[in-house]
Motif scaffolding. Structure first.
Motif, PDB file in Angstrom:
ATOM      1  N   PRO A   1       0.664  -1.266   0.226  1.00  0.00           N
ATOM      2  CA  PRO A   1       0.233   0.116   0.095  1.00  0.00           C
ATOM      3  C   PRO A   1       0.928   1.303   0.047  1.00  0.00           C
ATOM      4  O   PRO A   1       1.753   1.352   0.647  1.00  0.00           O
ATOM      5  N   ALA A   2       0.388   2.373  -0.825  1.00  0.00           N
ATOM      6  CA  ALA A   2       1.487   3.268  -1.066  1.00  0.00           C
ATOM      7  C   ALA A   2       0.720   4.420  -1.727  1.00  0.00           C
ATOM      8  O   ALA A   2      -0.284   4.358  -2.311  1.00  0.00           O
ATOM      9  N   ASP A   3       1.373   5.804  -1.568  1.00  0.00           N
ATOM     10  CA  ASP A   3       1.172   6.772  -2.082  1.00  0.00           C
ATOM     11  C   ASP A   3       2.323   7.186  -3.299  1.00  0.00           C
ATOM     12  O   ASP A   3       3.329   7.281  -2.767  1.00  0.00           O
TER      13      ASP A   3
ATOM     14  N   ARG B   1       8.491  10.265  -5.318  1.00  0.00           N
ATOM     15  CA  ARG B   1       8.631   9.389  -4.049  1.00  0.00           C
ATOM     16  C   ARG B   1       7.373   8.346  -4.073  1.00  0.00           C
ATOM     17  O   ARG B   1       6.365   8.808  -4.711  1.00  0.00           O
ATOM     18  N   VAL B   2       7.814   7.199  -3.574  1.00  0.00           N
ATOM     19  CA  VAL B   2       6.733   6.437  -3.118  1.00  0.00           C
ATOM     20  C   VAL B   2       6.686   6.322  -1.641  1.00  0.00           C
ATOM     21  O   VAL B   2       7.614   5.929  -0.938  1.00  0.00           O
ATOM     22  N   ALA B   3       5.412   6.990  -1.252  1.00  0.00           N
ATOM     23  CA  ALA B   3       5.502   7.253   0.072  1.00  0.00           C
ATOM     24  C   ALA B   3       4.468   6.244   0.829  1.00  0.00           C
ATOM     25  O   ALA B   3       3.750   5.461   0.076  1.00  0.00           O
ATOM     26  N   PRO B   4       4.507   5.821   2.119  1.00  0.00           N
ATOM     27  CA  PRO B   4       3.685   4.967   2.824  1.00  0.00           C
ATOM     28  C   PRO B   4       2.299   5.371   2.549  1.00  0.00           C
ATOM     29  O   PRO B   4       1.874   6.602   2.408  1.00  0.00           O
ATOM     30  N   TYR B   5       1.382   4.498   2.741  1.00  0.00           N
ATOM     31  CA  TYR B   5      -0.060   4.680   2.216  1.00  0.00           C
ATOM     32  C   TYR B   5      -0.937   5.700   3.081  1.00  0.00           C
ATOM     33  O   TYR B   5      -0.586   5.450   4.314  1.00  0.00           O
TER      34      TYR B   5
END
Length: 450
Positions: free
Chosen positions: A22-24, A34-38
């Motif tokens: 799961p990610a933002d 960037r691939v950030a925490p959901y």
């Protein structure tokens, strides 16, 4: 960066190079920043113009299809850049590399490359690059073509099916590979032996078994054996196109163990269809090399799981209905090519899921691997710094293939009437949704030199 310049795609199933999480996914100026925490990115935060929550739809890298025959200019009745790239985007393909033959003129000179670029410019819905061709008589054109931006060079070791693109005789193969080794340009090779094909049983008519006997496994193994020997002598990088026979796999493994620079690909139709499926006269299934048995298909899947293949790509090779000889079902006369650019992801996922593979596996085969083959360092992964070429994919949805819903120019496909699993909901090119009914936004890609 203004608050309106960026966007976030949020999903509980983001397919990254290290797994499904799961990610933002934060996007600005066409790139993933960037691939950030959901759920960590907030609306209105600096650089965030909007957040699109995809819920449980999988967010995957756009597919990179390095084996597509667009056929324009010259045979645009078969396919063209506008129709092919609409089909690509509808199927989750965000980058394709066009093959140098079936167009007129073939891409064997810089002038021919410019003609093809002129035909494509302003008409492509996804990013498009070009292979050059290595044929008898164009040795002096190879370096200029490579400097002009082609990604490498396609050759046939047996007749190609079109007179404008003759095959490369074995006695000329070493000279071509030596030149490509000097340039460090990849050679992408259709490997079937003309000697084996010439001595195989001749046939005509509607029997698929007779057609299959005319293109035996030995046609591939003999050609690959000779190609690997030439690669050893010259030090060239070689890539074996559309492997259909699992008998090739031990040859590739032994060559790699000996330090030969060889990669290989296979195609969704070899992994999802089988000779046992083909009804008499159903020439939509004809391709060269051919779709082989169920047992062979199982061995190809084992090879894929074991890392034998760098890429799974379409080899989209359409033609007009009359050339498929659909009226009389004559496999001898029918054009050999599968048209399924729009369906590759769904077809592959249908079978991959049944065999226990993940969306991460599929992304590695269809996006990361082909991008690496073509040297496209900004494509093929959901990761910071990559182009925001992305696909919202519903892996649980099913549909029945309706040829009338396909976007390639001549909607003939062996998947007609089949139930497939996995539906592309949205395709993004550099962070913006692709509208296949709108203005094309694709770019013509030169070979990257870094």
């Amino acid at each position: 960066m203004s608050a309106e310049s960026g966007r976030v795609l949020r999903s509980r199933r983001v397919v990254t190079p290290t797994g499904e999480v799961p990610a933002d996914v934060v996007i600005a100026d066409g790139r993933i920043t960037r691939v950030a925490p959901y759920g960590h990115v907030r609306a209105g935060a600096p650089g965030v113009g909007r957040i699109d929550d995809l819920g449980d739809l999988a967010l995957m890298p756009g597919l990179v299809d390095t084996h597509v025959h667009v056929n324009e200019p010259g045979r645009t009745a078969w396919e063209g850049f506008a129709s092919a790239t609409r089909a690509a985007a509808a199927g989750g393909v965000t980058t394709l590399i066009d093959m140098p033959l079936n167009c007129v003129p073939p891409t064997v000179t810089v002038d021919a490359l410019r003609a093809k670029q002129d035909a494509a410019r302003g008409r492509v819905h996804v990013d498009v690059g070009f292979w050059g061709g290595a044929v008898p008589g164009n040795h002096g054109d190879l370096e200029p073509l490579y400097r002009a931006g082609v990604f490498g060079f396609k050759s046939f070791l047996s007749p190609s099916g079109v007179e404008e693109f003759p095959h490369l005789p074995q006695d000329q193969l070493d000279a071509v590979l030596a030149e490509l080794a000097r340039l460090d340009a990849p050679a992408v090779i259709h490997a079937e032996s003309p000697e084996v094909l010439d001595t195989a049983p001749s046939f005509d008519g509607a029997s698929y078994a007779d057609f299959l006997a005319s293109r035996p496994d030995a046609a591939e193994t003999v050609a690959v054996t000779g190609l690997l020997a030439a690669a050893r002598r010259t030090g060239a990088r070689v890539h074996v196109l559309h492997v259909s026979s699992a008998d090739v796999l031990p040859l590739l493994a032994a060559a790699r163990a000996d330090g030969i620079r060889v990669t290989a690909e296979t195609c969704p139709h070899y992994l999802t269809l089988a000779a046992e499926d083909v009804r008499p006269g159903d020439t939509a299934f004809k391709c060269c090399p051919p779709i082989r048995s169920e047992a062979n298909r199982d061995l190809l899947w084992k090879g894929l799981a074991d890392g034998a293949f760098t890429a799974v790509v379409s080899d989209h090779s359409p033609c007009t209905a009359d050339l498929k000889c659909l009226d009389d079902g004559d496999f001898a006369r029918a054009w050999g090519g599968i048209a399924a650019l729009q369906l590759g992801l769904s077809a592959l996922w249908t079978e991959a899921r049944r065999r226990g593979h993940s969306l991460g596996d599929v992304a590695a085969w269809t996006a990361a691997g082909p991008a690496r083959l073509a040297g496209l360092h900004r494509k093929g992964a959901v990761a910071a710094g990559r182009d925001a070429d992305l696909v919202a994919f519903d892996p649980d949805a099913e549909f029945v293939v309706d040829p009338g819903a396909l976007h390639h120019r001549n909607p003939i496909t062996p998947y007609a009437g089949r139930r497939l699993r996995g539906v592309v909901r949205t395709t993004w090119l550099r962070g913006e949704p692709v509208d296949i009914a709108g203005t094309p936004r694709g770019e013509l890609l030169p070979r990257e030199t870094v």
